[in-house]
Motif scaffolding. Structure first.
Motif, PDB file in Angstrom:
ATOM      1  N   SER B 268       0.845  -1.189   0.000  1.00 13.65           N
ATOM      2  CA  SER B 268       0.000   0.000   0.000  1.00 13.65           C
ATOM      3  C   SER B 268       0.885   1.246   0.000  1.00 13.65           C
ATOM      4  CB  SER B 268      -0.972  -0.018   1.175  1.00 13.65           C
ATOM      5  OG  SER B 268      -0.407   0.590   2.292  1.00 13.65           O
ATOM      6  N   GLU B 269       2.039   1.138   0.691  1.00 14.82           N
ATOM      7  CA  GLU B 269       3.002   2.250   0.680  1.00 14.82           C
ATOM      8  C   GLU B 269       3.512   2.487  -0.738  1.00 14.82           C
ATOM      9  OE1 GLU B 269       6.036   4.978   2.184  1.00 14.82           O
ATOM     10  OE2 GLU B 269       4.051   4.345   2.809  1.00 14.82           O
ATOM     11  N   GLY B 339       2.191   7.856   7.456  1.00 11.54           N
ATOM     12  CA  GLY B 339       2.954   6.972   8.334  1.00 11.54           C
ATOM     13  C   GLY B 339       3.617   5.878   7.526  1.00 11.54           C
ATOM     14  N   GLU B 340       4.354   5.013   8.222  1.00 16.71           N
ATOM     15  CA  GLU B 340       4.973   3.832   7.598  1.00 16.71           C
ATOM     16  C   GLU B 340       5.910   4.176   6.442  1.00 16.71           C
ATOM     17  OE1 GLU B 340       2.438   0.588   6.716  1.00 16.71           O
ATOM     18  OE2 GLU B 340       1.088   0.990   8.365  1.00 16.71           O
ATOM     19  N   PHE B 341       6.386   5.419   6.364  1.00 17.11           N
ATOM     20  CA  PHE B 341       7.370   5.661   5.322  1.00 17.11           C
ATOM     21  C   PHE B 341       8.731   5.250   5.862  1.00 17.11           C
ATOM     22  CE2 PHE B 341       9.518   9.537   6.790  1.00 17.11           C
ATOM     23  CZ  PHE B 341       8.658   9.932   7.785  1.00 17.11           C
ATOM     24  N   GLN B 342       9.579   4.838   4.952  1.00 19.93           N
ATOM     25  CA  GLN B 342      10.840   4.236   5.381  1.00 19.93           C
ATOM     26  C   GLN B 342      11.957   5.269   5.413  1.00 19.93           C
ATOM     27  OE1 GLN B 342      11.633   0.354   3.867  1.00 19.93           O
ATOM     28  NE2 GLN B 342       9.910  -0.066   5.197  1.00 19.93           N
ATOM     29  N   LEU B 343      12.639   5.350   6.545  1.00 25.64           N
ATOM     30  CA  LEU B 343      13.792   6.241   6.645  1.00 25.64           C
ATOM     31  C   LEU B 343      14.999   5.534   6.047  1.00 25.64           C
ATOM     32  CD1 LEU B 343      13.761   7.817  10.200  1.00 25.64           C
ATOM     33  CD2 LEU B 343      12.989   8.794   8.073  1.00 25.64           C
ATOM     34  N   ALA B 383      20.953   9.829  10.122  1.00 25.54           N
ATOM     35  CA  ALA B 383      19.736  10.494   9.642  1.00 25.54           C
ATOM     36  C   ALA B 383      19.480  10.133   8.197  1.00 25.54           C
ATOM     37  CB  ALA B 383      19.880  12.009   9.775  1.00 25.54           C
ATOM     38  N   ASP B 384      18.234  10.364   7.796  1.00 33.15           N
ATOM     39  CA  ASP B 384      17.891  10.281   6.378  1.00 33.15           C
ATOM     40  C   ASP B 384      18.230  11.642   5.786  1.00 33.15           C
ATOM     41  OD1 ASP B 384      16.429  10.627   3.947  1.00 33.15           O
ATOM     42  OD2 ASP B 384      15.222   8.878   4.476  1.00 33.15           O
ATOM     43  N   ALA B 385      19.321  11.701   5.036  1.00 34.19           N
ATOM     44  CA  ALA B 385      19.866  12.982   4.590  1.00 34.19           C
ATOM     45  C   ALA B 385      18.844  13.780   3.792  1.00 34.19           C
ATOM     46  CB  ALA B 385      21.121  12.739   3.759  1.00 34.19           C
ATOM     47  N   GLY B 386      18.156  13.127   2.865  1.00 30.93           N
ATOM     48  CA  GLY B 386      17.205  13.838   2.021  1.00 30.93           C
ATOM     49  C   GLY B 386      16.128  14.519   2.856  1.00 30.93           C
ATOM     50  N   LEU B 387      15.594  13.768   3.856  1.00 36.38           N
ATOM     51  CA  LEU B 387      14.508  14.305   4.666  1.00 36.38           C
ATOM     52  C   LEU B 387      14.998  15.401   5.607  1.00 36.38           C
ATOM     53  CD1 LEU B 387      12.506  11.043   5.447  1.00 36.38           C
ATOM     54  CD2 LEU B 387      11.896  12.875   3.878  1.00 36.38           C
ATOM     55  N   ILE B 388      16.181  15.205   6.202  1.00 35.78           N
ATOM     56  CA  ILE B 388      16.688  16.219   7.134  1.00 35.78           C
ATOM     57  C   ILE B 388      17.034  17.508   6.379  1.00 35.78           C
ATOM     58  CG2 ILE B 388      18.626  16.778   8.671  1.00 35.78           C
ATOM     59  CD1 ILE B 388      16.372  15.060   9.922  1.00 35.78           C
ATOM     60  N   GLN B 389      17.566  17.358   5.169  1.00 39.12           N
ATOM     61  CA  GLN B 389      17.813  18.547   4.359  1.00 39.12           C
ATOM     62  C   GLN B 389      16.502  19.273   4.089  1.00 39.12           C
ATOM     63  OE1 GLN B 389      19.906  16.982   0.967  1.00 39.12           O
ATOM     64  NE2 GLN B 389      21.563  16.285   2.299  1.00 39.12           N
ATOM     65  N   ILE B 465       8.972  14.808  10.064  1.00 37.88           N
ATOM     66  CA  ILE B 465      10.246  14.170   9.724  1.00 37.88           C
ATOM     67  C   ILE B 465      11.112  13.998  10.968  1.00 37.88           C
ATOM     68  CG2 ILE B 465      12.412  14.455   8.455  1.00 37.88           C
ATOM     69  CD1 ILE B 465      10.785  15.874   6.268  1.00 37.88           C
ATOM     70  N   VAL B 466      11.163  15.044  11.806  1.00 44.70           N
ATOM     71  CA  VAL B 466      11.984  14.945  13.022  1.00 44.70           C
ATOM     72  C   VAL B 466      11.401  13.861  13.941  1.00 44.70           C
ATOM     73  CG1 VAL B 466      12.803  16.183  15.055  1.00 44.70           C
ATOM     74  CG2 VAL B 466      12.812  17.315  12.834  1.00 44.70           C
ATOM     75  N   HIS B 467      10.074  13.796  14.033  1.00 47.49           N
ATOM     76  CA  HIS B 467       9.419  12.729  14.802  1.00 47.49           C
ATOM     77  C   HIS B 467       9.863  11.363  14.323  1.00 47.49           C
ATOM     78  CE1 HIS B 467       5.640  14.536  16.881  1.00 47.49           C
ATOM     79  NE2 HIS B 467       6.777  14.833  17.476  1.00 47.49           N
ATOM     80  N   ALA B 468       9.898  11.206  13.009  1.00 51.39           N
ATOM     81  CA  ALA B 468      10.273   9.910  12.444  1.00 51.39           C
ATOM     82  C   ALA B 468      11.692   9.533  12.850  1.00 51.39           C
ATOM     83  CB  ALA B 468      10.143   9.935  10.930  1.00 51.39           C
ATOM     84  N   HIS B 469      12.528  10.517  13.146  1.00 52.54           N
ATOM     85  CA  HIS B 469      13.892  10.243  13.627  1.00 52.54           C
ATOM     86  C   HIS B 469      13.910  10.060  15.145  1.00 52.54           C
ATOM     87  CE1 HIS B 469      14.993  11.666   9.627  1.00 52.54           C
ATOM     88  NE2 HIS B 469      16.180  11.125   9.814  1.00 52.54           N
TER      89      HIS B 469
END
Lengths: 231, 498
Positions: B268-269, B339-343, B383-389, B465-469
């Motif tokens: 589903s993701e 939700g359920e996205f992968q870092l 960290a997930d660089a793309g998301l943190i950027q 995004i920060v929550h996901a980390h």
């Protein structure tokens, strides 16, 4: 005189129209293709200096088209895509693209990247700096941009050649990422570490006897790259 | 303890039936001894007493082999008495005159009993071996059924059904602790078994009583259920194997279920991601044409524009940017919020994350003094660089919008208690205390809301995004004194270099 011949490959007719108009007005000769299949056919019949290739197309798609183009050619390629993720960039570069532009982009930015790709390293490495290299079964012929490793011959793309020759004229010296990026791609670059990672990998595949254990194109972790010539 | 009471009538009637059969067989054995006796009595003159004795012995051995010790022992004693009465002189009495005959008689009885005992034991051993063999065959069949059967039914129900059919048990109950449910199988009822099984699951061990056993099921020391089976007489070893098998079966079903769940979530993701990519592509393709045209015209110096043309084109160009940002942020938010996205967790230099984000936002920060403070000796972060950027870019974007044009913006990284703190500080109007809690909410715009550039999604995306980390994003601000948005990133374990 034309600045260069560009092939625009995109399934969207408006983008092809816009690109044609914008690039033509800046002195380029432009053809277009609606699909990867058509692009491959055009590239077979005519010669171009650069391909602007949309990543997301129906049919064989941008990545696969890019791979097929670079199977038999070293033409400069810029990939256009709506996604701005590192994974996509690496995928595009891995497939043989030289650069990557995210849609929507500004025309001046695209023009700058086209110029950077068509421009050769300046000053071009002179014969005095750079001799044909022949060590341990590896031959690098600078005139034809050919390398042969134990008889296996492969041609380098323009950017691959630029990266290699920049390192080669400075043997056994660590070249910082930023320095290498700016020397090869231009002053607007400097943080695109993924470009270097992919290009060095591509070079290693063509050059190193064992690409997973590089002996010549050495990574100095977090610092840069170095061409190692044993004394 | 109602179940064993319930079990009593069945077991008692079974025992009664067994006793009846034993009596009948004993009677038949005695009758056979009587028959042999009467045949030989009729021909007493022509037969030798040794022949009679051996005939008795053969009959006794047959009873011992076919039926058992009880029947053959009764036959032995009867035969000894008949032998004495009819064939030992003086016949017609139980007295033995010749001591030699007495020895023969005792020897006869001893031989008959010993032979009975031995052949009965042999028979028992054979039966036992056959029973073990059948147990093993059943366990093997059960293991195949448990491990190979795929049904839509709850696994515990299927296992209970398999046990009932493999062991011909009239009643089986299996309590699955994971599902917190008891499953019954077989024609007979086990009333009140549910409570008993729950108790058994909590207290490890096996309890046997009146043809029914109750046993807890464990896997790796964890109680995962309990089993009750009526009407089977399993050996301890077979019972242990059965319990292990059930444990493995339940656990396998559970693992399969969680794999299925993960697979469904992944699909589903993937579907969501494909859909969002398609939407992004559809929206951004026309914007690409618009943007290419406006930027080209605005940059074209060969044929200068009039002031009015320039200002109108600038509006179109800015609106194209705004539209592109709305599309990007709506899609980012949709991607992250589900939700359920992968870092993609990797090790990075904090300064490299900042540099990439700053480069990304270069067009926004034109005309601003951007100071970057990040010490070279900061630890590496995961960290997930793309998301943190993306987070830093949203914070820079936010700082640009909520501070006066030309005022400096500070971006940096510093060591903190929870890891490395990344921050973006501006010298803007600041965030009122009442707004500070809500500023990260979706579509919430602080202050007068006159900034048409604001989508109201940037800070919400940053927070997700920060929550996901596993960290929190916060703001430190006082009205008129600017704001600092900051969040921590986990430090990479030592030695996790490229």
């Amino acid at each position: 005189m034309s600045e260069g011949r560009i092939l625009v490959v995109d399934d969207d007719p408006q983008i092809r129209r816009t690109m044609k108009a914008a690039l033509t007005s800046h002195g380029y000769e432009v053809s277009d293709a609606r699909s990867g299949e058509e692009a491959l056919e055009k590239l077979r019949l005519e010669s171009y200096d650069l391909v602007l290739l949309d990543m997301n197309m129906p049919g064989i798609g941008g990545i696969e088209t890019c791979r097929m183009i670079h199977d038999g050619s070293d033409i400069a390629t810029i990939m256009l895509t709506v996604r701005n993720s590192e994974r996509d960039k690496v995928e595009a570069l891995d497939a043989g693209a030289d650069d990557y532009v995210t849609k929507p982009f500004s025309t001046p930015e695209l023009l700058a990247r086209i110029r950077a790709l068509l421009r050769r390293l300046s000053p071009a490495p002179s014969d005095a700096d750079l001799q044909n290299l022949n060590l341990e079964g590896i031959k690098i012929d600078l005139a034809s941009r050919q390398v042969s490793v134990q008889g296996r011959v492969s041609r380098l793309t323009a950017k691959e050649f630029d990266v290699l020759s920049y390192l080669l004229v400075r043997p056994n010296r660590t070249i910082a990422h930023r320095e290498l990026l700016q020397a090869v791609w231009g002053p607007d670059y400097g943080d695109e570490l993924e470009y270097l990672r992919v290009f060095i990998n591509r070079l290693r595949k063509k050059l190193e006897p064992d690409p997973s254990k590089p002996r010549f194109l050495v990574t100095d972790a977090w610092a840069g790259y170095r061409f190692h010539i044993p004394h | 303890m109602s179940a064993p009471r319930m079990a009593n009538p069945t077991t008692a009637s079974l025992a009664r039936r067994n006793k009846g059969w034993l009596l009948l067989r004993t009677a038949v054995a005695l009758a056979a001894v009587g028959a042999i006796t009467s045949v030989f009595v009729a021909h007493r003159s022509s037969v030798n007493s040794a022949t009679v004795g051996f005939c008795y012995l053969i009959a006794i051995l047959i009873f011992a082999t076919v039926w058992g010790f009880t029947e053959s022992a009764a036959a032995s004693i009867a035969a000894m008495l008949c032998f004495n009465f009819y064939f030992m002189p003086p016949t017609g009495t139980f007295t033995v005159s010749d001591p030699q005959n007495l020895v023969a008689l005792v020897t006869f009885l001893a031989t008959a009993l010993t032979a009975s005992r031995l052949s009965a034991r042999l028979k028992y051993r054979t039966k036992e071996a056959l029973d073990r063999q059948r147990e093993i065959e059943r366990l093997y069949s059960l293991s195949r059924s448990i491990l190979l059967t795929v049904t839509a039914e709850p696994p515990a129900k299927e296992i209970a059904r398999q046990i009932a059919s493999m062991f011909d048990s009239p009643a089986v109950a299996l309590y699955d602790r994971g599902a917190d449910e008891t499953f019954l199988a077989g024609p007979e009822a086990l009333s009140g078994i549910d409570t008993q099984l729950r108790e058994t699951a909590a207290r490890p061990g096996v309890r046997r009583g009146d043809g029914t056993f109750l046993a807890s099921i464990h896997l790796g020391g964890e109680p995962i259920g309990a089993l009750a089976v009526r009407g089977t007489n399993l050996s301890d070893a077979a019972l242990q194997s059965l319990l292990n098998l059930v444990a493995v079966g339940l656990e396998r079903a559970r693992a399969q279920e969680s794999i299925n769940r993960a697979e469904i979530a992944r699909q589903s993701e993937e579907l969501k991601s494909t859909l969002l990519d398609a939407i992004a592509h559809e929206f951004k393709t026309p914007l690409t044409s618009v943007k290419a045209v406006t930027t080209d015209l605005l940059s074209d110096s060969a044929d200068p524009l009039t002031e009015q043309q320039r200002s109108l084109l600038t509006i179109a160009d800015e609106e194209a940017d705004r539209m592109a940002r709305l599309v990007s942020e709506a899609i980012q938010l949709a991607r992250i919020e589900g939700g359920e996205f992968q870092l993609r967790r990797e090790v990075h230099f904090p300064s490299a994350l900042l540099a990439a984000a700053i480069r990304q936002t270069k067009p926004l920060t034109a005309g601003r003094e951007l100071t970057v403070q990040a010490a070279d000796d900061l630890p590496l972060v995961v960290a997930d660089a793309g998301l943190i950027q993306m987070v830093i870019a949203h914070l820079i974007d936010n700082a640009v919008k909520y501070s006066p044009p030309g005022s400096p913006i500070g971006v940096g990284a510093r060591p903190g208690e929870e890891g490395v703190i990344l921050y973006v500080a501006d010298q803007g109007t600041g965030v009122a205390e009442t707004d500070q809690a809500r500023i990260f909410d979706k579509f919430y715009r602080a202050g007068k809301g006159d900034s048409f550039h604001e989508t109201g999604m940037g800070l919400a995306i940053a927070r997700e995004i920060v929550h996901a980390h596993g960290k929190e994003i916060a703001v430190r601000s006082a009205p008129g004194k600017g704001s600092e948005f900051y969040f921590a990133l986990p430090i990479a374990p030592a030695g996790s270099m490229e």
